[in-house]
Scaffold this motif. Structure first.
Motif, PDB file in Angstrom:
ATOM      1  N   UNK A 297      55.268  98.852   1.908  1.00 47.26           N
ATOM      2  CA  UNK A 297      55.967  98.736   3.191  1.00 47.26           C
ATOM      3  C   UNK A 297      55.339  97.638   4.040  1.00 47.26           C
ATOM      4  N   UNK A 298      54.019  97.651   4.131  1.00 50.34           N
ATOM      5  CA  UNK A 298      53.319  96.649   4.936  1.00 50.34           C
ATOM      6  C   UNK A 298      53.558  95.249   4.383  1.00 50.34           C
ATOM      7  N   UNK A 299      53.479  95.087   3.069  1.00 42.35           N
ATOM      8  CA  UNK A 299      53.673  93.766   2.458  1.00 42.35           C
ATOM      9  C   UNK A 299      55.077  93.240   2.731  1.00 42.35           C
ATOM     10  N   UNK A 300      56.065  94.125   2.651  1.00 46.08           N
ATOM     11  CA  UNK A 300      57.446  93.704   2.866  1.00 46.08           C
ATOM     12  C   UNK A 300      57.685  93.329   4.323  1.00 46.08           C
ATOM     13  N   UNK A 301      57.243  94.166   5.231  1.00 48.30           N
ATOM     14  CA  UNK A 301      57.446  93.883   6.648  1.00 48.30           C
ATOM     15  C   UNK A 301      56.660  92.656   7.098  1.00 48.30           C
ATOM     16  N   UNK A 302      55.563  92.356   6.399  1.00 48.23           N
ATOM     17  CA  UNK A 302      54.742  91.193   6.749  1.00 48.23           C
ATOM     18  C   UNK A 302      55.452  89.882   6.455  1.00 48.23           C
ATOM     19  N   UNK A 303      56.529  89.936   5.705  1.00 47.67           N
ATOM     20  CA  UNK A 303      57.288  88.734   5.379  1.00 47.67           C
ATOM     21  C   UNK A 303      58.393  88.456   6.399  1.00 47.67           C
ATOM     22  N   UNK A 304      58.476  89.283   7.431  1.00 55.45           N
ATOM     23  CA  UNK A 304      59.503  89.121   8.460  1.00 55.45           C
ATOM     24  C   UNK A 304      58.836  88.585   9.730  1.00 55.45           C
TER      25      UNK A 304
END
Length: 325
Positions: A297-304
């Motif tokens: 979740x953190x890795x994905x949201x960090x790309x926004x």
């Protein structure tokens, strides 16, 4: 394009699941009709697609193309007319093949609409044997179906009625073409389909009305509105389960089923629901490492960028899963 599934797949978090799709009315006329080559392809090789169409030539062409391409998922098309019962019925073959139906066109009404008259004109009728999805699954030994796409020109509710066991026991999502006015004589309309699916605890997530023929004007009228595009005739309705709600009654509401639902929601363009489900799994089942998705979740949201700039730690979801990182 999916948001979370891509990262989950890259990190090997989806190896435990297999997702099965049924496509009823699987004739491939447009690029988007090729599900396995579209957004769903990210689930390969753990993706199974079963296509059904009464047109045997269309099924043979689809199967030959799949063999030629050597795709990395499982897909097969069956020349079957799917309805509510096993029996016999009539197919009304229209000038536009994709408008053919088990229901006769409602000519008196269609003639009043611009652009529909020729497409729905009947060329011939064919007597066919019908079956239903409950019977197909029983005969083929298929125990779980995760998602169904139905586009059979007015007979969608009949298909769903013949899939009652799937709806009750395993199905997570449905995308179904619905009509708001009777293009076909005596056909069920959106209200009928909606009520039927809600009785199985499905929730309407979207009505896609972006196709050019979803709205029509009157054939005899030389005028049209500059603010409205005409009467809404049909749409693609998308329904999903709520496996984490208090009223969920589906059997086998397991972490694996919730993960499948998260993947389906993400692929269909509902990343907010996918995130809610992944957060739920992490908080309530995260003691099991295979359901701890905090880092994903953190890795994905960090790309926004819009989320990174003010700081991810300000997000409630990050606070809720912090203890799982």
């Amino acid at each position: 394009m999916s948001l979370f599934v891509r990262k989950l797949q890259e990190n090997g978090r989806l190896e435990q699941i297999q997702i099965t799709l049924f496509i009823v009315g699987s004739r491939k006329m447009l690029v988007e009709d090729d599900y396995g080559s579209g957004d769903w392809s990210i689930l390969a090789p753990n993706l199974r697609i079963f296509g059904f169409d009464a047109d045997e030539d269309a099924c043979n062409a689809a199967n030959a193309d799949l063999e030629l391409r050597q795709v990395n998922w499982t897909e097969k098309h069956f020349p079957l007319a799917i309805s509510s019962n096993v029996g016999n019925s009539t197919i009304y073959v229209t000038q536009s093949p994709d408008c053919s139906s088990l229901y006769p066109p409602n000519e008196a009404y269609v003639d009043r609409l611009y652009g529909f008259k020729d497409s729905l004109k009947v060329d011939l009728t064919i007597e066919v044997e019908t079956t239903n999805l409950n019977t197909f699954c029983r005969e083929e030994g298929i125990e779980e179906v995760d998602f169904i796409q139905v586009d059979v020109q007015g007979a969608e509710l009949d298909v769903l009625r013949g899939a009652s066991s799937i709806l009750e026991n395993s199905l997570l999502g449905v995308q179904v073409e619905v009509e708001f006015s009777p293009l076909y004589a005596n056909q069920p309309l959106f209200a009928d389909v909606d009520l039927y699916l809600r009785n199985y605890d499905f929730t309407l997530f979207d009505l896609a009305t972006d196709h050019q023929w979803c709205r029509v004007t009157r054939a005899s009228a030389p005028i049209y509105s500059s603010t409205r595009k005409g009467q809404l005739i049909w749409a693609n309705a998308c329904y999903l389960r709520d496996l984490i709600g208090e009223k969920s009654q589906i059997q086998k509401t397991t972490p694996k089923r919730i993960l499948k639902l998260a993947c389906i929601a993400d692929i269909l363009g509902f990343p907010d629901y996918a995130l809610e489900l992944l957060e739920y799994l992490t908080v309530h089942h995260g003691d099991d490492s295979q359901y701890n998705f905090a880092r994903n979740i953190v890795e994905t949201l960090s790309e926004i960028p819009e989320l990174v700039e003010p700081g991810l730690n300000a997000l409630p979801v990050i606070n809720n899963i912090q203890h799982r990182l």
